[in-house]
Design a protein around this motif. Structure first.
Motif, PDB file in Angstrom:
ATOM      1  N   LEU A 178       0.836  -1.202   0.000  1.00  0.00           N
ATOM      2  CA  LEU A 178       0.000   0.000   0.000  1.00  0.00           C
ATOM      3  C   LEU A 178       0.869   1.250   0.000  1.00  0.00           C
ATOM      4  O   LEU A 178       0.624   2.193  -0.763  1.00  0.00           O
ATOM      5  CB  LEU A 178      -0.924  -0.014   1.221  1.00  0.00           C
ATOM      6  N   HIS A 179       1.909   1.250   0.829  1.00  0.00           N
ATOM      7  CA  HIS A 179       2.789   2.416   0.893  1.00  0.00           C
ATOM      8  C   HIS A 179       3.596   2.579  -0.390  1.00  0.00           C
ATOM      9  O   HIS A 179       3.615   3.670  -0.989  1.00  0.00           O
ATOM     10  CB  HIS A 179       3.752   2.292   2.082  1.00  0.00           C
ATOM     11  N   ASN A 180       4.261   1.498  -0.832  1.00  0.00           N
ATOM     12  CA  ASN A 180       5.170   1.604  -1.979  1.00  0.00           C
ATOM     13  C   ASN A 180       4.437   1.885  -3.288  1.00  0.00           C
ATOM     14  O   ASN A 180       4.908   2.673  -4.114  1.00  0.00           O
ATOM     15  CB  ASN A 180       5.984   0.317  -2.123  1.00  0.00           C
ATOM     16  N   ARG A 181       3.314   1.203  -3.476  1.00  0.00           N
ATOM     17  CA  ARG A 181       2.642   1.286  -4.779  1.00  0.00           C
ATOM     18  C   ARG A 181       1.636   2.436  -4.862  1.00  0.00           C
ATOM     19  O   ARG A 181       1.390   2.974  -5.949  1.00  0.00           O
ATOM     20  CB  ARG A 181       1.916  -0.041  -5.070  1.00  0.00           C
ATOM     21  N   TYR A 182       1.066   2.850  -3.743  1.00  0.00           N
ATOM     22  CA  TYR A 182      -0.006   3.842  -3.794  1.00  0.00           C
ATOM     23  C   TYR A 182       0.336   5.127  -3.043  1.00  0.00           C
ATOM     24  O   TYR A 182       0.349   6.203  -3.634  1.00  0.00           O
ATOM     25  CB  TYR A 182      -1.307   3.227  -3.263  1.00  0.00           C
TER      26      TYR A 182
END
Length: 431
Positions: free
Chosen positions: A408-412
């Motif tokens: 969630l953090h890395n991709r969004y």
């Protein structure tokens, strides 16, 4: 603006008033269609009722209708089946390559959607959607978490497939590269993968019974035995160290034998690393593990429990490193073992993804299920972002949960890609 128009059309976050074409026909949206991220119309196979007549075809969206001609759609037969052209500003009629005139509809982004979107982009808090997330039902949260976990695992498996391809179909070599990447622990992960992908795997295997030669190969190929790349102080300490001189001599012999050219030393990062994370230590630990053969893919696949895998990955640096963190400078004696928490991180990032990818390759559901079981049995990881999500009411009970939050953090979140995030969707439609 066009991106937001795509968003509200796809999710039907539309104005409350009637929708009509520029020529006055009532528009009823039965199905917005399939969002197309490649060339061609923006939405395929939409179903729209115009004044009671059902139309099935494609939908194209622009900020201004004049963009239709600017993008050359009037000359492209792929747009002949557009049944509705949408724009926030209708400033001219449009025509297709076959001479037809698709109906047009003016569509504005609802003010509350625009305000919510701008707030998400401008908010410095992490996560910017925290107020919305804290009010979401648990089913909505767990559904998105499950999808995020599957997305992260799939991307890791795709990376493994690429390593297998680069290794000429060798799953064993691809697993070694995956394990090696894990030994970088984020800071040096890219360097470790670059190192492993270029290491002459077959030639190294001939020296597997001699840990000293393997360590010389590992450190030498990494460029860490190149005294010319050291500063004056490092060079003086290294050249006065008998162990360094032996390693360097062995590396030069093996490099000549196998026609090897080392990486540059500057590929590796040392700054702000704890000494136990220095590439010297990690490469020596990896050399010991490699020589033990416990981390061969066949052995890892045979492990049926998490404890079996943990035992297989136990390793420590060579004897020289018991009193050193770098060449020529002694330290207090300690066994430089891979810690239990580090082993768990490698299982999460290398073993689980390899079991899933290899199980998928062999169509072995047992391996795929085992990968999921290991991930759910491993303790949750801990970092700043995971702690901040916990403050929003999203607790991580195991590694599967934290992998979802990392995705969630890395991709969004990191990319401010709220338009593709389900939490962003709930935030955007709030009134």
């Amino acid at each position: 603006m066009e991106q937001l128009l795509h968003y509200i059309w796809k999710h039907r976050i539309l104005p409350l008033h009637e929708l009509r074409t520029t020529d006055g026909r009532l528009v009823e949206i039965i199905d917005p269609g399939l969002h197309n991220h490649h060339s061609g119309p923006d939405f395929f196979n939409a179903k729209i009722r115009l004044d009671g007549t059902l139309w099935v075809g494609n939908v194209e969206i622009h900020e201004r209708s004049a963009d239709w001609f600017l993008h050359g759609h009037d000359q492209d037969p792929a747009y002949n089946n557009v049944v509705l052209h949408i724009a926030s500003t209708i400033d001219m009629d449009v025509t297709t390559a076959d001479g037809s005139r698709p109906p047009q509809m003016e569509l504005q982004v609802p003010p509350h959607v625009m305000q919510n979107y701008q707030r998400l982009l401008a908010d410095d808090r992490y996560p910017p959607c925290r107020d919305t997330v804290m009010q979401l039902p648990s089913l909505a949260v767990h559904s998105w978490m499950s999808a995020l976990g599957a997305e992260r695992l799939s991307s890791k498996c795709d990376a493994i497939d690429q390593r297998v391809k680069a290794a000429g179909g060798s799953w064993e070599q691809a697993f070694f590269a995956t394990i090696a990447r894990g030994f970088g622990f984020g800071v040096n992960s890219e360097a470790f993968e670059l190192w492993a992908s270029g290491l002459p795997f077959m030639q190294v295997a001939h020296h597997r019974d001699d840990p000293f030669q393997v360590e010389a190969l590992f450190l030498g190929y990494a460029g860490l035995l190149d005294d010319d790349a050291m500063n004056d102080k490092q060079r003086a300490l290294a050249l006065a160290d008998p162990y360094f001189v032996r390693l360097q001599r062995e590396w030069k012999y093996l490099a000549h034998k196998f026609h090897l050219v080392s990486m540059t030393r500057h590929t590796w990062r040392f700054m702000r690393l704890r000494p136990q994370n220095f590439p010297y230590i990690r490469l020596s630990q990896l050399a010991t593990l490699y020589c033990s053969r416990r981390a061969d893919l066949s052995n890892i696949v045979a492990c049926t429990t998490l404890d079996d895998v943990r035992k297989a990955l136990q390793t420590e640096a060579g004897d020289y490193w018991r009193t050193h963190y770098t060449f020529g400078k002694e330290s207090a004696e300690s066994a430089k073992r891979l810690s239990s928490s580090s082993i768990d991180v490698i299982i999460i990032n290398a073993v689980v993804s390899m079991l899933h990818a290899y199980g998928r390759h062999r169509q072995d559901e047992r391996l795929i299920a085992r990968a999921a079981e290991f991930l759910e049995a491993l303790p949750p990881e801990d970092n700043t972002h995971i702690r901040l999500w916990r403050e929003c009411g999203i607790s991580a009970d195991n590694a599967a949960d934290t992998q979802s939050l990392i995705q969630l953090h890395n991709r969004y979140c990191e990319r401010k890609d709220c338009l593709r995030c389900r939490f962003g969707y709930y935030s955007m439609k709030r009134i």
